[in-house]
Design an enzyme around this catalytic site. Sequence first.
Site, PDB file in Angstrom:
ATOM      1  N   GLU A 131       0.840  -1.211   0.000  1.00  0.00           N
ATOM      2  CA  GLU A 131       0.000   0.000   0.000  1.00  0.00           C
ATOM      3  C   GLU A 131       0.874   1.259   0.000  1.00  0.00           C
ATOM      4  O   GLU A 131       0.576   2.244  -0.673  1.00  0.00           O
ATOM      5  CB  GLU A 131      -0.929  -0.030   1.210  1.00  0.00           C
ATOM      6  CG  GLU A 131      -1.962  -1.155   1.087  1.00  0.00           C
ATOM      7  CD  GLU A 131      -2.843  -1.297   2.319  1.00  0.00           C
ATOM      8  OE1 GLU A 131      -2.293  -1.546   3.411  1.00  0.00           O
ATOM      9  OE2 GLU A 131      -4.064  -1.148   2.184  1.00  0.00           O
ATOM     10  N   GLU A 149      -3.811  -9.556   3.757  1.00  0.00           N
ATOM     11  CA  GLU A 149      -4.582  -9.234   4.959  1.00  0.00           C
ATOM     12  C   GLU A 149      -5.723 -10.210   5.219  1.00  0.00           C
ATOM     13  O   GLU A 149      -6.038 -10.530   6.369  1.00  0.00           O
ATOM     14  CB  GLU A 149      -5.140  -7.804   4.858  1.00  0.00           C
ATOM     15  CG  GLU A 149      -4.124  -6.698   5.072  1.00  0.00           C
ATOM     16  CD  GLU A 149      -3.334  -6.320   3.832  1.00  0.00           C
ATOM     17  OE1 GLU A 149      -3.346  -7.087   2.841  1.00  0.00           O
ATOM     18  OE2 GLU A 149      -2.687  -5.263   3.847  1.00  0.00           O
TER      19      GLU A 149
HETATM   20  C1  3H9 Z   1      -1.493  -4.920   7.093  1.00  0.00           C
HETATM   21  O1  3H9 Z   1      -0.547  -4.628   6.422  1.00  0.00           O
HETATM   22  C2  3H9 Z   1      -2.669  -4.023   7.353  1.00  0.00           C
HETATM   23  C3  3H9 Z   1      -2.725  -2.848   6.425  1.00  0.00           C
HETATM   24  O2  3H9 Z   1      -3.376  -3.193   5.238  1.00  0.00           O
HETATM   25  C4  3H9 Z   1      -3.535  -1.715   6.999  1.00  0.00           C
HETATM   26  C5  3H9 Z   1      -2.991  -1.054   8.216  1.00  0.00           C
HETATM   27  C6  3H9 Z   1      -3.824   0.147   8.647  1.00  0.00           C
HETATM   28  N1  3H9 Z   1       4.223  -7.734  11.460  1.00  0.00           N
HETATM   29  O3  3H9 Z   1       6.925 -15.900   8.501  1.00  0.00           O
HETATM   30  P1  3H9 Z   1       8.318 -15.799   9.027  1.00  0.00           P
HETATM   31  C7  3H9 Z   1       7.517 -11.640  11.805  1.00  0.00           C
HETATM   32  S1  3H9 Z   1      -1.560  -6.400   7.898  1.00  0.00           S
HETATM   33  C8  3H9 Z   1       4.975  -8.138  12.494  1.00  0.00           C
HETATM   34  O4  3H9 Z   1       8.811 -16.891   9.887  1.00  0.00           O
HETATM   35  P2  3H9 Z   1       9.316 -15.912   6.334  1.00  0.00           P
HETATM   36  C9  3H9 Z   1       7.096 -13.025  12.219  1.00  0.00           C
HETATM   37  O5  3H9 Z   1       6.245 -12.972  13.330  1.00  0.00           O
HETATM   38  C10 3H9 Z   1      -0.047  -7.199   7.520  1.00  0.00           C
HETATM   39  N2  3H9 Z   1       5.796  -9.213  12.446  1.00  0.00           N
HETATM   40  O6  3H9 Z   1       9.374 -15.532   7.857  1.00  0.00           O
HETATM   41  C11 3H9 Z   1       8.438 -13.662  12.529  1.00  0.00           C
HETATM   42  O7  3H9 Z   1       8.843 -13.171  13.783  1.00  0.00           O
HETATM   43  P3  3H9 Z   1       9.725 -14.026  14.774  1.00  0.00           P
HETATM   44  C12 3H9 Z   1      -0.057  -7.786   6.201  1.00  0.00           C
HETATM   45  C13 3H9 Z   1       5.844  -9.879  11.301  1.00  0.00           C
HETATM   46  O8  3H9 Z   1      10.569 -15.389   5.745  1.00  0.00           O
HETATM   47  C14 3H9 Z   1       9.352 -13.060  11.478  1.00  0.00           C
HETATM   48  O9  3H9 Z   1       8.685 -11.869  11.022  1.00  0.00           O
HETATM   49  N3  3H9 Z   1       1.120  -8.604   6.045  1.00  0.00           N
HETATM   50  C15 3H9 Z   1       5.075  -9.514  10.182  1.00  0.00           C
HETATM   51  O10 3H9 Z   1       8.961 -17.347   6.188  1.00  0.00           O
HETATM   52  C16 3H9 Z   1       9.634 -13.945  10.312  1.00  0.00           C
HETATM   53  O11 3H9 Z   1       8.400 -14.419   9.802  1.00  0.00           O
HETATM   54  C17 3H9 Z   1       1.123  -9.909   6.256  1.00  0.00           C
HETATM   55  O12 3H9 Z   1       0.117 -10.504   6.555  1.00  0.00           O
HETATM   56  C18 3H9 Z   1       4.248  -8.374  10.292  1.00  0.00           C
HETATM   57  N4  3H9 Z   1       3.502  -7.944   9.267  1.00  0.00           N
HETATM   58  O13 3H9 Z   1       8.072 -15.107   5.735  1.00  0.00           O
HETATM   59  C19 3H9 Z   1       2.452 -10.608   6.098  1.00  0.00           C
HETATM   60  N5  3H9 Z   1       5.322 -10.389   9.186  1.00  0.00           N
HETATM   61  O14 3H9 Z   1      11.035 -14.226  14.087  1.00  0.00           O
HETATM   62  C20 3H9 Z   1       2.589 -11.703   7.096  1.00  0.00           C
HETATM   63  C21 3H9 Z   1       6.218 -11.262   9.662  1.00  0.00           C
HETATM   64  O15 3H9 Z   1       9.790 -13.191  15.999  1.00  0.00           O
HETATM   65  N6  3H9 Z   1       3.912 -12.274   7.037  1.00  0.00           N
HETATM   66  N7  3H9 Z   1       6.538 -10.957  10.941  1.00  0.00           N
HETATM   67  O16 3H9 Z   1       8.958 -15.310  14.955  1.00  0.00           O
HETATM   68  C22 3H9 Z   1       4.263 -13.238   6.183  1.00  0.00           C
HETATM   69  O17 3H9 Z   1       3.492 -13.680   5.366  1.00  0.00           O
HETATM   70  C23 3H9 Z   1       5.646 -13.792   6.303  1.00  0.00           C
HETATM   71  O18 3H9 Z   1       6.106 -13.530   7.601  1.00  0.00           O
HETATM   72  C24 3H9 Z   1       6.671 -13.189   5.314  1.00  0.00           C
HETATM   73  C25 3H9 Z   1       8.080 -13.701   5.675  1.00  0.00           C
HETATM   74  C26 3H9 Z   1       6.309 -13.655   3.910  1.00  0.00           C
HETATM   75  C27 3H9 Z   1       6.667 -11.682   5.391  1.00  0.00           C
END
Ligand code: 3H9
Length: 692
Positions: free
Chosen positions: A105, A125
């Site tokens: 975004e 999301e």
């Molecule tokens: C959003 O954006 C809302 C907006 O539209 C509007 C706002 C107003 N935040 O998965 P991994 C941490 S909602 C905080 O093992 P990978 C995760 O907890 C968001 N932490 O790695 C972990 O921590 P830890 C939309 C996050 O390489 C570490 O990163 N975004 C977030 O296999 C590694 O994660 C999503 O839904 C986050 N957003 O995969 C993306 N993302 O090491 C969700 C990750 O302490 N995330 N962490 O356990 C993913 O799909 C995967 O984590 C990603 C990396 C592909 C990014």
Amino acid sequence: MSAEYQVVGNIAVITMKNPPVNGLGHATRSAIVESMKLAALDDAVKAIIITGAGKAFSGGADIKEFNSPKAFAEPSLHTVINVVENASKPVIAAIHSVCMGGGLELALGCHYRVATTGAQIALPEVKLGILPGAGGTQRLPRVLGLEMALNMIVSGAPVASEKLAETALFNELIDGDLMLGAMAFAEKMADVRPLPRVRDIKIDYPNHEAFLQFSRNTVRAMAGPFPAPLKCVEAVAAAVTKKFDDGLIVERDLFLELVQTTESKALRHAFFGERAASKVPDVPEDTPTRPIKSVAVIGAGTMGGGIAMNFANAGIPVQILEMKQEALDKGLATIRKNYENTLKKGKLTQEKFEQRVNLITGTLSYEAIAQADLVIEAVFEDMGVKEQVFKKLDEVMKPGAILASNTSTLDVDVIASFTKRPEDVIGTHFFSPANVMKLLEIVRGKKTAKDVLATALALSKKIKKTGVVSGVCDGFIGNRMIEQYSRQAGFLLEEGCTPEQVDKAIEKLGFAMGPFRMGDLAGNDIGWAIRKRRYVDKPHVTYSKTADLLCESGRFGQKTGAGWYDYKAGDRKPYPSQLVNDMIIQHSADIGVERRKISDQEITERLIFALVNEGARILEEGIATRASDIDMVYLTGYGFPLHRGGPMFYADTLGLTNVLMAMEKYAKGRHGDAWKPAALMLSLAAEAKGFN
Ligand code: 3H9
């Protein structure tokens, strides 16, 4: 500061620095706005690049902040995007690796976007039960077109940047060094005016109403209990039917509504729960692991075969050891058949099929498996048999090999004591069918070495399982809890329910399958064998005798064509059985219980609260590290409804005081001893706290 500001020549570079994935938390958002101000005030700066340090451009809003006021504190993501979009100097997003959610975004708020190939682009999301809340539903359709944007938003699935190369999302894909390419692009665009804004693009989709209606119908049918997918369609519809700023308001309202829902909280809980499960407090994340390049499995039965397939699927060669050639041939043939079915369904290429089948070999000799890095025993669930196997493994296996047992109930410490290397012994409890079910309970013995535990956890990721660590106790986390659930299910039959009524009530709550359908699928003889052991070991624990009567009549379930339900040949559909229902009614009379009408609420409360109370004991005893580990066991191994977040999370949403009050009521009924509350539950409720 969670972003770094640098000026290189006449280009300002803002680098988000919030490891691990540059989540757009409050500090990062503030740092971007501050950096934008610096760039605006510096006359030497002609263009601005926004990028991310480390392994992501940005993974989106910081989900950890969602339950705190920081999530919406100014500068909000909307404000950041406004500042960027309204800047008087061109702003270029330099995208690599991961660009998701709020990260995408933000990029859409920039005037230009350049990216490396292979970057994962997504608005995920919906997987967290929300929708893109910072303009994503309004801007993405403007660059990708209605259909493609809607698909991405409703599925949340990532798309590789090169697949979007031809769309207005990207101005350039950069082959070499991203920052060099972005700098050159910025120089080129420095003086170009007017600055393009995605919000100004018109969405041109003739007959969009028909398309949107079709999408609503399809998404409604797929969404199950989750409200977010349909709201995604509504938000995207607003992008087509309303002015940009009005569409943003629709999106914001829907976002705020969804973020408060239990379904979204449950999905966020599961997201973090999955990641937390791989962390063990006294095993540092940098604990060295042992290389696992080859695996051996003892036993070519259903379980052994399923376990072997996991490793072959991950490209690791597996030897299966059996005692008799006939059993080995049968096991290998079953594996081949399973792969053939997947091939036929088109879910496996011929090449992968051959690769996997060839990775699995059979042997009758322990000496042949001696060099395997890991051996998993999947033989008959009997301590005497395990003793023989582990003594033999201790004799033949090379030093440093990990010796694992797939036991579902037996004491891993006793199993370890059969060897002279208990530090190398661990439990790896797979769930049937082992090549399908996501859960892997990793049982840590008293003497299991930390590197052995760290290796098992790393391996669970490699074979795409959710690894959850359990201490040693009867049944570990999952089966110890399910026993209490099954006991209640049995008592309910005696008191007035039919199997169908119990199953329907719990399935209505969202369970994949009720206890009696599950029993018929897994085989009622398994529980019977366990109970027979209990009658000797723990005579004080009470069980309904209905399940024993069922087994005594040979109704073991689908495999015998009859169980709690009747089955027709070639059909897995359960038909209520008059015979079984009569047997249950007769049994109530025999034990002098007057049958009564039992509500669905009582059924679900008794089944779930029995799980919760035992889960609390498991936590109290340190068998599970955290409540979310228990939830992950139930979400990934026992068909607990995802939108309810697992038993412990579900209890939290109801409020522990309410759960305790209901338990107190049931304690006054028959078998009241089953409802003695765990001390942990009482203390948490007294402090108005929850498990999570
Ligand atoms: C959003 O954006 C809302 C907006 O539209 C509007 C706002 C107003 N935040 O998965 P991994 C941490 S909602 C905080 O093992 P990978 C995760 O907890 C968001 N932490 O790695 C972990 O921590 P830890 C939309 C996050 O390489 C570490 O990163 N975004 C977030 O296999 C590694 O994660 C999503 O839904 C986050 N957003 O995969 C993306 N993302 O090491 C969700 C990750 O302490 N995330 N962490 O356990 C993913 O799909 C995967 O984590 C990603 C990396 C592909 C990014």
